[in-house]
Design a protein around this motif. Structure first.
Motif, PDB file in Angstrom:
ATOM      1  N   ASP A   1       0.806  -1.218   0.000  1.00 17.23           N
ATOM      2  CA  ASP A   1       0.000   0.000   0.000  1.00 17.23           C
ATOM      3  C   ASP A   1       0.841   1.270   0.000  1.00 17.23           C
ATOM      4  O   ASP A   1       0.504   2.245  -0.651  1.00 17.23           O
ATOM      5  N   LYS A   2       1.924   1.282   0.775  1.00 16.80           N
ATOM      6  CA  LYS A   2       2.733   2.501   0.857  1.00 16.80           C
ATOM      7  C   LYS A   2       4.189   2.147   1.124  1.00 16.80           C
ATOM      8  O   LYS A   2       4.505   1.066   1.631  1.00 16.80           O
ATOM      9  N   VAL A   3       5.072   3.088   0.779  1.00 12.05           N
ATOM     10  CA  VAL A   3       6.498   2.931   1.062  1.00 12.05           C
ATOM     11  C   VAL A   3       6.700   3.319   2.520  1.00 12.05           C
ATOM     12  O   VAL A   3       6.343   4.429   2.921  1.00 12.05           O
ATOM     13  N   PRO A   4       7.263   2.424   3.335  1.00 13.26           N
ATOM     14  CA  PRO A   4       7.292   2.663   4.783  1.00 13.26           C
ATOM     15  C   PRO A   4       8.278   3.716   5.256  1.00 13.26           C
ATOM     16  O   PRO A   4       8.256   4.101   6.414  1.00 13.26           O
ATOM     17  N   GLY A   5       9.158   4.210   4.423  1.00 10.51           N
ATOM     18  CA  GLY A   5      10.126   5.220   4.860  1.00 10.51           C
ATOM     19  C   GLY A   5      11.510   4.633   5.004  1.00 10.51           C
ATOM     20  O   GLY A   5      11.800   3.554   4.507  1.00 10.51           O
ATOM     21  N   MET A   6      12.369   5.343   5.717  1.00  6.05           N
ATOM     22  CA  MET A   6      13.779   4.967   5.790  1.00  6.05           C
ATOM     23  C   MET A   6      14.113   4.230   7.072  1.00  6.05           C
ATOM     24  O   MET A   6      15.145   4.433   7.684  1.00  6.05           O
ATOM     25  N   LYS A   7      13.259   3.349   7.508  1.00  9.46           N
ATOM     26  CA  LYS A   7      13.481   2.614   8.748  1.00  9.46           C
ATOM     27  C   LYS A   7      14.670   1.668   8.679  1.00  9.46           C
ATOM     28  O   LYS A   7      15.301   1.387   9.677  1.00  9.46           O
ATOM     29  N   ALA A   8      14.995   1.191   7.495  1.00  4.43           N
ATOM     30  CA  ALA A   8      16.079   0.217   7.388  1.00  4.43           C
ATOM     31  C   ALA A   8      17.440   0.812   7.724  1.00  4.43           C
ATOM     32  O   ALA A   8      18.362   0.091   8.046  1.00  4.43           O
ATOM     33  N   LEU A   9      17.563   2.134   7.675  1.00  2.00           N
ATOM     34  CA  LEU A   9      18.844   2.749   7.998  1.00  2.00           C
ATOM     35  C   LEU A   9      19.127   2.728   9.496  1.00  2.00           C
ATOM     36  O   LEU A   9      20.263   2.904   9.914  1.00  2.00           O
ATOM     37  N   ASP A  10      18.120   2.525  10.314  1.00  2.00           N
ATOM     38  CA  ASP A  10      18.305   2.370  11.764  1.00  2.00           C
ATOM     39  C   ASP A  10      18.524   0.881  12.011  1.00  2.00           C
ATOM     40  O   ASP A  10      17.589   0.109  12.170  1.00  2.00           O
ATOM     41  N   MET A  11      19.774   0.477  12.019  1.00  2.00           N
ATOM     42  CA  MET A  11      20.093  -0.953  12.045  1.00  2.00           C
ATOM     43  C   MET A  11      19.545  -1.668  13.273  1.00  2.00           C
ATOM     44  O   MET A  11      19.116  -2.810  13.179  1.00  2.00           O
ATOM     45  N   ASN A  12      19.544  -1.035  14.437  1.00  2.00           N
ATOM     46  CA  ASN A  12      19.011  -1.704  15.628  1.00  2.00           C
ATOM     47  C   ASN A  12      17.524  -2.005  15.454  1.00  2.00           C
ATOM     48  O   ASN A  12      17.068  -3.121  15.731  1.00  2.00           O
ATOM     49  N   THR A  13      16.770  -1.034  14.974  1.00  2.00           N
ATOM     50  CA  THR A  13      15.340  -1.233  14.750  1.00  2.00           C
ATOM     51  C   THR A  13      15.108  -2.243  13.624  1.00  2.00           C
ATOM     52  O   THR A  13      14.257  -3.125  13.733  1.00  2.00           O
ATOM     53  N   ALA A  14      15.881  -2.112  12.545  1.00  2.00           N
ATOM     54  CA  ALA A  14      15.704  -3.000  11.397  1.00  2.00           C
ATOM     55  C   ALA A  14      15.996  -4.449  11.758  1.00  2.00           C
ATOM     56  O   ALA A  14      15.242  -5.347  11.399  1.00  2.00           O
ATOM     57  N   GLU A  15      17.086  -4.683  12.480  1.00  2.00           N
ATOM     58  CA  GLU A  15      17.431  -6.060  12.844  1.00  2.00           C
ATOM     59  C   GLU A  15      16.391  -6.666  13.774  1.00  2.00           C
ATOM     60  O   GLU A  15      16.017  -7.824  13.622  1.00  2.00           O
ATOM     61  N   ASP A  16      15.902  -5.876  14.737  1.00  2.00           N
ATOM     62  CA  ASP A  16      14.846  -6.370  15.626  1.00  2.00           C
ATOM     63  C   ASP A  16      13.585  -6.705  14.831  1.00  2.00           C
ATOM     64  O   ASP A  16      12.932  -7.716  15.086  1.00  2.00           O
ATOM     65  N   ALA A  17      13.229  -5.859  13.854  1.00  2.00           N
ATOM     66  CA  ALA A  17      12.038  -6.098  13.049  1.00  2.00           C
ATOM     67  C   ALA A  17      12.184  -7.339  12.179  1.00  2.00           C
ATOM     68  O   ALA A  17      11.238  -8.106  12.012  1.00  2.00           O
ATOM     69  N   ILE A  18      13.380  -7.567  11.648  1.00  2.00           N
ATOM     70  CA  ILE A  18      13.608  -8.761  10.834  1.00  2.00           C
ATOM     71  C   ILE A  18      13.410 -10.017  11.667  1.00  2.00           C
ATOM     72  O   ILE A  18      12.727 -10.956  11.256  1.00  2.00           O
ATOM     73  N   VAL A  19      13.947 -10.019  12.877  1.00  2.00           N
ATOM     74  CA  VAL A  19      13.780 -11.184  13.763  1.00  2.00           C
ATOM     75  C   VAL A  19      12.312 -11.352  14.131  1.00  2.00           C
ATOM     76  O   VAL A  19      11.760 -12.456  14.096  1.00  2.00           O
ATOM     77  N   LYS A  20      11.634 -10.244  14.460  1.00  2.00           N
ATOM     78  CA  LYS A  20      10.246 -10.311  14.912  1.00  2.00           C
ATOM     79  C   LYS A  20       9.310 -10.792  13.794  1.00  2.00           C
ATOM     80  O   LYS A  20       8.400 -11.576  14.051  1.00  2.00           O
ATOM     81  N   PHE A  21       9.539 -10.334  12.572  1.00  2.00           N
ATOM     82  CA  PHE A  21       8.581 -10.623  11.489  1.00  2.00           C
ATOM     83  C   PHE A  21       9.025 -11.757  10.573  1.00  2.00           C
ATOM     84  O   PHE A  21       8.382 -12.022   9.563  1.00  2.00           O
ATOM     85  N   THR A  22      10.111 -12.442  10.870  1.00  2.00           N
ATOM     86  CA  THR A  22      10.532 -13.587  10.068  1.00  2.00           C
ATOM     87  C   THR A  22       9.779 -14.826  10.539  1.00  2.00           C
ATOM     88  O   THR A  22       9.751 -15.104  11.733  1.00  2.00           O
ATOM     89  N   ARG A  23       9.181 -15.507   9.590  1.00  2.00           N
ATOM     90  CA  ARG A  23       8.402 -16.696   9.959  1.00  2.00           C
ATOM     91  C   ARG A  23       9.175 -17.932   9.635  1.00  2.00           C
ATOM     92  O   ARG A  23       9.875 -18.065   8.730  1.00  2.00           O
TER      93      ARG A  23
END
Length: 85
Positions: free
Chosen positions: A63-85
């Motif tokens: 639906d939309k481009v989420p922004g530049m969250k991937a540049l915040d590596m701590n947040t990005a890595e946590d999100a990858i772990v949380k949302f990986t199935r």
């Protein structure tokens, strides 16, 4: 991006070069890599950045481009772990 069965199935790595030089070089083919998982963590615009995510939006896969969250590596890595199935 390579789209198969309504999902991302890989990437084309040098498409910008192919599209820029198509009229001057006849032997430049795109490099194609198929994959079960594609992670784009650049987070900014450019040939290797958020262009792929914008393409997903333009073809209706997100639906939309989420922004530049991937540049915040701590947040990005946590999100990858949380949302990986």
């Amino acid at each position: 991006l390579i789209i198969k069965d309504n999902r991302v199935a890989g990437v084309v790595t040098n498409w910008a070069l192919v599209s820029m030089n198509h009229n001057t070089q006849s032997c430049m083919d795109p490099n194609v890599m198929e994959s079960k998982v594609v992670v784009s963590s650049c987070g900014h615009d450019g040939p290797f950045g958020a262009t792929g995510v914008k393409r997903l939006q333009s073809i209706g896969m997100i639906d939309k481009v989420p922004g530049m969250k991937a540049l915040d590596m701590n947040t990005a890595e946590d999100a990858i772990v949380k949302f990986t199935r």
